[in-house]
Design a protein around this motif. Sequence first.
Motif, PDB file in Angstrom:
ATOM      1  N   TRP A   1     -64.801 -72.517  23.801  1.00  0.00           N
ATOM      2  CA  TRP A   1     -64.550 -71.407  22.888  1.00  0.00           C
ATOM      3  C   TRP A   1     -63.093 -70.988  23.026  1.00  0.00           C
ATOM      4  N   THR A   2     -62.382 -71.092  21.923  1.00  0.00           N
ATOM      5  CA  THR A   2     -60.926 -70.968  21.942  1.00  0.00           C
ATOM      6  C   THR A   2     -60.439 -69.931  20.940  1.00  0.00           C
ATOM      7  N   LEU A   3     -59.457 -69.153  21.364  1.00  0.00           N
ATOM      8  CA  LEU A   3     -58.830 -68.180  20.472  1.00  0.00           C
ATOM      9  C   LEU A   3     -57.731 -68.904  19.700  1.00  0.00           C
ATOM     10  N   VAL A   4     -57.915 -68.999  18.390  1.00  0.00           N
ATOM     11  CA  VAL A   4     -56.962 -69.712  17.536  1.00  0.00           C
ATOM     12  C   VAL A   4     -56.293 -68.715  16.598  1.00  0.00           C
ATOM     13  N   THR A   5     -54.973 -68.761  16.545  1.00  0.00           N
ATOM     14  CA  THR A   5     -54.228 -67.877  15.644  1.00  0.00           C
ATOM     15  C   THR A   5     -53.412 -68.707  14.661  1.00  0.00           C
ATOM     16  N   ILE A   6     -53.566 -68.398  13.382  1.00  0.00           N
ATOM     17  CA  ILE A   6     -52.764 -69.022  12.328  1.00  0.00           C
ATOM     18  C   ILE A   6     -52.174 -67.883  11.506  1.00  0.00           C
ATOM     19  N   GLY A   7     -50.910 -67.570  11.771  1.00  0.00           N
ATOM     20  CA  GLY A   7     -50.309 -66.413  11.130  1.00  0.00           C
ATOM     21  C   GLY A   7     -51.000 -65.141  11.600  1.00  0.00           C
ATOM     22  N   PHE A   8     -51.540 -64.389  10.638  1.00  0.00           N
ATOM     23  CA  PHE A   8     -52.259 -63.161  10.973  1.00  0.00           C
ATOM     24  C   PHE A   8     -53.761 -63.415  11.126  1.00  0.00           C
ATOM     25  N   LEU A   9     -54.167 -64.660  10.929  1.00  0.00           N
ATOM     26  CA  LEU A   9     -55.581 -65.004  11.026  1.00  0.00           C
ATOM     27  C   LEU A   9     -55.935 -65.342  12.473  1.00  0.00           C
ATOM     28  N   ILE A  10     -56.900 -64.623  13.038  1.00  0.00           N
ATOM     29  CA  ILE A  10     -57.331 -64.843  14.420  1.00  0.00           C
ATOM     30  C   ILE A  10     -58.811 -65.194  14.424  1.00  0.00           C
ATOM     31  N   ARG A  11     -59.152 -66.317  15.061  1.00  0.00           N
ATOM     32  CA  ARG A  11     -60.534 -66.751  15.102  1.00  0.00           C
ATOM     33  C   ARG A  11     -60.912 -67.207  16.512  1.00  0.00           C
ATOM     34  N   PHE A  12     -62.168 -66.976  16.873  1.00  0.00           N
ATOM     35  CA  PHE A  12     -62.724 -67.418  18.152  1.00  0.00           C
ATOM     36  C   PHE A  12     -63.702 -68.540  17.816  1.00  0.00           C
ATOM     37  N   VAL A  13     -63.294 -69.801  18.042  1.00  0.00           N
ATOM     38  CA  VAL A  13     -64.072 -70.940  17.567  1.00  0.00           C
ATOM     39  C   VAL A  13     -64.342 -71.944  18.688  1.00  0.00           C
ATOM     40  N   PRO A  14     -65.484 -72.663  18.622  1.00  0.00           N
ATOM     41  CA  PRO A  14     -65.771 -73.709  19.609  1.00  0.00           C
ATOM     42  C   PRO A  14     -65.057 -75.001  19.215  1.00  0.00           C
ATOM     43  N   ILE A  15     -64.313 -75.540  20.147  1.00  0.00           N
ATOM     44  CA  ILE A  15     -63.563 -76.774  19.896  1.00  0.00           C
ATOM     45  C   ILE A  15     -63.900 -77.772  21.004  1.00  0.00           C
ATOM     46  N   PRO A  16     -64.118 -79.058  20.678  1.00  0.00           N
ATOM     47  CA  PRO A  16     -64.418 -80.052  21.721  1.00  0.00           C
ATOM     48  C   PRO A  16     -63.332 -80.078  22.795  1.00  0.00           C
TER      49      PRO A  16
END
Length: 247
Positions: free
Chosen positions: A174-189
């Motif tokens: 589970w990773t905190l990903v930021t793209i510009g102002f977009l912040i998401r907590f998503v599962p990544i392999p």
Amino acid sequence: MIPLKDDIPTQSFPLITVALIVTNILVYLYEFFLGIPAEPSRAAAVEAERAYQAFIYEFGLLPCRIHQVCPTRLATALAGAPAPWLTVFTSMFVHGGLFHVGGNMLYLWIFGNNVEDSMGKVRFLIFYLLCGVAAAGAQYLADPRSTIPMVGASGAISGALGAYLVLFPGARVWTLVTIGFLIRFVPIPALVVLGFWIVVQVLNGVFTFGSGERGGVAFLAHVGGFVAGMVLVFVFRQRDRLAYRRH
């Protein structure tokens, strides 16, 4: 990408991982208080900074000490410091700031506990220290005359990351990903998270080879530790401990 947790449960309490985290934090707190002046005066501030820097130089790994090519003034100042070979180990518990120790301990907790689970406690501790030695060796070879002390658990922890990639490439992180102002907590392999991480380290290491550290980061130590972890995991893992369940 900032990893925060994985989906691999541990089968036993990660005693060594927790002990390493606690030890690193305690050493950092000691460093931190060394740098606090005893009284609000310029002289006290200078003395506190001197004590802090002395601790870093004495217990960090100074490549020029191993190569015995340190400037005379520096060599004289470090005459009473631990032997150079010993600082290979002490440097793994010294950090350069709050974010440095915080980031390292986050990675150690996320990935180290599962690697410890796969090896057993004593085997994991030996594995961890060997990865730290390999990491220090890689950075030393990049610039054996450097007068910049190497500090931090990053190299040893990189070994745990390499081992984790071999053992659990399909685990979800589970990773905190930021793209510009977009912040998401998503599962990544794990293969993607750690693969991206090591590619960044390799690229930075290539561009900084022969120049020691860049921006205070010993990238080649990360690469050396990671590769050591990927190799040593086959020696230290215990196959009967590799069963796990996702949740």
